[in-house]
Design a protein around this motif. Sequence first.
Motif, PDB file in Angstrom:
ATOM      1  N   GLY A  14       1.008  -1.121  -0.283  1.00 12.97           N
ATOM      2  CA  GLY A  14       0.197   0.149  -0.371  1.00 12.97           C
ATOM      3  C   GLY A  14       0.872   1.652  -0.189  1.00 12.97           C
ATOM      4  O   GLY A  14       2.205   1.678   0.383  1.00 12.97           O
ATOM      5  N   LEU A  16       1.978   5.068   0.934  1.00 14.74           N
ATOM      6  CA  LEU A  16       1.548   6.328   1.890  1.00 14.74           C
ATOM      7  C   LEU A  16       2.932   7.249   1.796  1.00 14.74           C
ATOM      8  O   LEU A  16       4.248   7.201   2.167  1.00 14.74           O
ATOM      9  N   GLY A  39      -1.618   4.663   6.657  1.00 14.55           N
ATOM     10  CA  GLY A  39      -1.115   3.021   7.020  1.00 14.55           C
ATOM     11  C   GLY A  39      -1.763   2.182   7.690  1.00 14.55           C
ATOM     12  O   GLY A  39      -1.669   0.879   7.117  1.00 14.55           O
ATOM     13  N   LEU A  42      -4.665   1.018   5.339  1.00 16.69           N
ATOM     14  CA  LEU A  42      -4.224   0.433   4.268  1.00 16.69           C
ATOM     15  C   LEU A  42      -3.459  -0.656   4.948  1.00 16.69           C
ATOM     16  O   LEU A  42      -4.133  -1.759   4.188  1.00 16.69           O
ATOM     17  N   HIS A  43      -3.080  -1.108   6.178  1.00 19.59           N
ATOM     18  CA  HIS A  43      -2.963  -2.755   6.770  1.00 19.59           C
ATOM     19  C   HIS A  43      -4.334  -3.233   7.050  1.00 19.59           C
ATOM     20  O   HIS A  43      -4.471  -4.387   6.414  1.00 19.59           O
ATOM     21  N   ALA A  47      -3.563  -4.267   3.440  1.00 22.48           N
ATOM     22  CA  ALA A  47      -1.386  -4.616   3.367  1.00 22.48           C
ATOM     23  C   ALA A  47      -1.174  -5.344   3.859  1.00 22.48           C
ATOM     24  O   ALA A  47      -0.909  -4.995   4.961  1.00 22.48           O
ATOM     25  N   VAL A  50       2.779  -1.154   4.057  1.00 24.30           N
ATOM     26  CA  VAL A  50       3.379  -0.365   3.947  1.00 24.30           C
ATOM     27  C   VAL A  50       3.922   0.344   3.465  1.00 24.30           C
ATOM     28  O   VAL A  50       5.111   0.863   4.164  1.00 24.30           O
ATOM     29  N   VAL A  87       6.612  -1.965   7.501  1.00 23.50           N
ATOM     30  CA  VAL A  87       6.371  -0.614   6.516  1.00 23.50           C
ATOM     31  C   VAL A  87       8.176  -1.071   5.614  1.00 23.50           C
ATOM     32  O   VAL A  87       8.996  -1.372   6.306  1.00 23.50           O
TER      33      VAL A  87
END
Length: 295
Positions: A14, A16, A39, A42-43, A47, A50, A87
């Motif tokens: 995703g 960001l 973020g 999205l998770h 996702a 991120v 991340v």
Amino acid sequence: MTDLVRAQAPVVMGVLNVTPDSFSDGGRYADLDAAVAHGVRLHDEGAHLVDVGGESTRPGADRVDPRTEASRVLPVIRELAAAGVPVSIDTTRAPVAEAAVVAGAAVVNDVSGGLADPDMARVVRDAGCPWVLMHWRGHSRGMRELAGYTDVVTDVRAELARRVDDALAAGVAADRLVIDPGLGFAKTAAHNWELSARLPELLDLGLPLLFGASRKSYLGHLLATPDGTPRDTDGRAAATIATSVLAVAAGAWGVRVHDVRGTTDALAVWSATGRPRLATSGNDPAPTGRTEGGT
């Protein structure tokens, strides 16, 4: 994160952007709280990673200084990592990547494939983290002038192979490498479509492939109004989902997208129908004669 690189299920990354000038969402998540909330969202939407970026790489963008880039991304990465969100750091600078890994980033997504900063290989090697090597020919300000190819797929494949060879020579483990054809980066619209149609030729390199078409300008031109006005970025979600599913069906390891929920829904349908694979020949013409590339 080795298991993620070897994942059988499509990996969804995703986007960001914590920048004021990214082509699609610049300025929306410049505030720390807004960035972290997005973020996490999205998770929650599916996702697996991120991807946090602090410098726009759209065509024509000016560079920011390393301190500014780091100040944008590091607080966000720390907060997301603390919240249990995996991340990746989207950067071409080794010092920013190194600080991001310390802050909690698990993957380095380098749109320059290691060309912008020769020290990046050391950072990734020492961290032992996955490294996404994207096909790249130059920074955003001048990339449009670098979009000359004899055969775009053959040339991109050869240039990516050199980036992989250099990474391995620097001591980066092969199971930490992911390749990305770099749609829109020194590519015209026709180049993007040709790369999409002939992904298996890039997959012959034997590495996981990340596909990133999300909201890019060539989709906007494909969906243009009769008078030639491109579809705006917010209206490119369905086209992005279609390109993502087709890429996964052709063998892509993962997709990088702004619209995570729609993508994960579409991939769930693909999975439920037996994960059908797409046979591609690359013999059909590009669906548009326009030559605009971009991200």
